[in-house]
Design an enzyme around this catalytic site. Structure first.
Site, PDB file in Angstrom:
ATOM      1  N   GLU A  35     -38.546  38.553  78.179  1.00 44.07           N
ATOM      2  CA  GLU A  35     -39.015  37.186  77.928  1.00 44.07           C
ATOM      3  C   GLU A  35     -37.960  36.292  77.289  1.00 44.07           C
ATOM      4  O   GLU A  35     -37.894  35.100  77.564  1.00 44.07           O
ATOM      5  CB  GLU A  35     -40.244  37.242  77.030  1.00 44.07           C
ATOM      6  N   HIS A  37     -34.703  36.376  77.809  1.00 48.02           N
ATOM      7  CA  HIS A  37     -33.832  35.880  78.889  1.00 48.02           C
ATOM      8  C   HIS A  37     -34.525  34.773  79.682  1.00 48.02           C
ATOM      9  O   HIS A  37     -33.902  33.803  80.082  1.00 48.02           O
ATOM     10  CB  HIS A  37     -33.502  37.005  79.878  1.00 48.02           C
ATOM     11  N   MET A 148     -30.834  33.136  69.855  1.00 52.66           N
ATOM     12  CA  MET A 148     -30.548  33.276  68.428  1.00 52.66           C
ATOM     13  C   MET A 148     -31.050  34.587  67.836  1.00 52.66           C
ATOM     14  O   MET A 148     -30.798  34.878  66.677  1.00 52.66           O
ATOM     15  CB  MET A 148     -31.137  32.093  67.649  1.00 52.66           C
ATOM     16  N   LYS A 149     -31.774  35.373  68.630  1.00 56.49           N
ATOM     17  CA  LYS A 149     -32.166  36.707  68.146  1.00 56.49           C
ATOM     18  C   LYS A 149     -30.896  37.445  67.738  1.00 56.49           C
ATOM     19  O   LYS A 149     -30.858  38.141  66.728  1.00 56.49           O
ATOM     20  CB  LYS A 149     -32.888  37.454  69.286  1.00 56.49           C
ATOM     21  N   GLN A 153     -23.836  37.326  67.570  1.00 55.49           N
ATOM     22  CA  GLN A 153     -23.169  37.117  68.862  1.00 55.49           C
ATOM     23  C   GLN A 153     -22.954  35.619  69.093  1.00 55.49           C
ATOM     24  O   GLN A 153     -21.885  35.198  69.548  1.00 55.49           O
ATOM     25  CB  GLN A 153     -24.010  37.719  69.998  1.00 55.49           C
ATOM     26  N   SER A 186     -37.638  44.518  73.132  1.00 51.93           N
ATOM     27  CA  SER A 186     -38.049  45.696  73.900  1.00 51.93           C
ATOM     28  C   SER A 186     -38.259  46.883  72.963  1.00 51.93           C
ATOM     29  O   SER A 186     -38.926  47.855  73.311  1.00 51.93           O
ATOM     30  CB  SER A 186     -37.003  46.016  74.968  1.00 51.93           C
TER      31      SER A 186
HETATM   32  O1  PAF Z   1     -26.123  39.513  75.080  1.00 51.96           O
HETATM   33  C1  PAF Z   1     -25.742  40.166  76.077  1.00 51.96           C
HETATM   34  O2  PAF Z   1     -26.529  40.562  76.919  1.00 51.96           O
HETATM   35  C2  PAF Z   1     -24.265  40.502  76.238  1.00 51.96           C
HETATM   36  O3  PAF Z   1     -23.676  40.775  75.016  1.00 51.96           O
HETATM   37  C3  PAF Z   1     -23.476  39.417  76.996  1.00 51.96           C
HETATM   38  C4  PAF Z   1     -23.430  38.103  76.242  1.00 51.96           C
HETATM   39  C5  PAF Z   1     -24.089  39.187  78.365  1.00 51.96           C
HETATM   40  C6  PAF Z   1     -22.022  39.888  77.208  1.00 51.96           C
HETATM   41  O4  PAF Z   1     -21.957  41.065  77.926  1.00 51.96           O
END
Ligand code: PAF
Length: 287
Positions: A35, A37, A148-149, A153, A186
């Site tokens: 969800e 994504h 932002m989860k 990153q 998940s």
């Molecule tokens: O968040 C992710 O799924 C990965 O770290 C990403 C940003 C696609 C890089 O492989």
């Protein structure tokens, strides 16, 4: 929706779209779309002419003890979801295609990585930054969408875009939550019934922390201790970390400054599930 597996083909179609003046929104993923994504894809669909989704399980960001081969993959299901959400191009390269020939460089992330989850995953964010840089060169997006989860990153990608002067707008998309506030993940399926009832206390703790900071509590050590006690009391789970930092620099804060963005981030270990969550807010105006 067109599925593209070759870098040259992807670059070619994007060149043509850009010549037509189209704005490109990009959602990089490792597939097995959930969800979170889907929210990124909807945002991208609403605000761009063209939406590109990439699915690539990136070996470079897996540590020696993390199982790259066991990472879940379901491309047929992912394709269906992407099509339904109006993705224009699904970029779906193989490992050989992405890492053809000898790799001669690696992007080394020097800041924002020795804290939170990054502390325990040396090299992980070098792998993320390197592959995201490669994907940016292939897709040339106007906007790139990240959830932002995984606030750390997002902080790393923010640094990458600034350091390399990339003409890309980083769009931070809020964490998707269940009605009771638990961040969707998940990993939530690994919670027992009892644990699932208690898990919303993680987000409650983050909101409580935000209130304490905005009310003017300046002793962050005490705020952190109070929140840890609150979580332990209400969930019985083990707090791996609970930190308060400046965002996105992820630097230690002695006392907040005006207009400072602040993150409270936590990782909590239940019997089987390890959950992470965070809240980001501005010191003056609230979230
Ligand atoms: O968040 C992710 O799924 C990965 O770290 C990403 C940003 C696609 C890089 O492989």
């Amino acid at each position: 929706m067109e599925i593209i597996k070759k870098i040259k083909d992807m670059q070619h179609v994007i060149k043509i779209e850009k010549q037509k003046g189209k704005k490109v929104g990009f959602v990089p993923t490792m597939g097995f779309l959930h969800e979170g994504h889907q929210t990124l894809l909807k945002e991208a669909r609403d605000n761009n002419d063209i939406v590109v989704l990439s699915i690539f399980v990136n070996p470079l960001q897996f540590g020696p003890n993390e199982d790259f081969d066991a990472y879940p993959r379901d491309c047929i299901r992912d394709e269906g979801i992407a099509k339904n959400l109006g993705v224009d191009y699904l970029f779906y390269p193989s490992v050989d295609e992405m890492y053809k020939g000898e790799r001669t460089t690696l992007i080394k992330v020097e800041k924002r990585v020795d804290v939170l989850c990054g502390k325990h995953r040396p090299g992980h964010f070098d792998g993320v930054a390197t592959v995201v840089m490669k994907l940016f060169q292939i897709v040339s997006p106007d906007r790139a969408y990240f959830g932002m989860k995984d606030a750390q990153q997002v902080a790393v990608i923010d640094g990458l875009i600034n350091d390399y002067h990339l003409p890309i707008e980083l769009v931070r998309v809020d964490t998707v939550r269940e009605e009771d506030g638990l961040a969707k993940s998940s990993r939530n399926v690994y919670l027992s019934e009892k644990e699932r009832e208690k898990a919303p206390y993680l987000y409650k703790a983050l909101i409580l922390g935000k209130e304490k900071v905005l009310e003017g509590q300046k002793d962050f050590l005490k705020v952190k201790k109070d929140l840890e006690e609150y979580i332990t009391l209400h969930t019985g789970a083990h707090v791996e970390y609970l930190e308060i930092y400046a965002y996105p620099t992820l630097q230690e804060l002695q006392a907040p400054m005006e207009d400072q963005n602040i993150i409270i981030a936590l990782a909590v270990k239940f019997s089987k599930a390890r959950l992470i969550d965070n809240i980001v807010f501005s010191y003056n105006k609230g979230e």
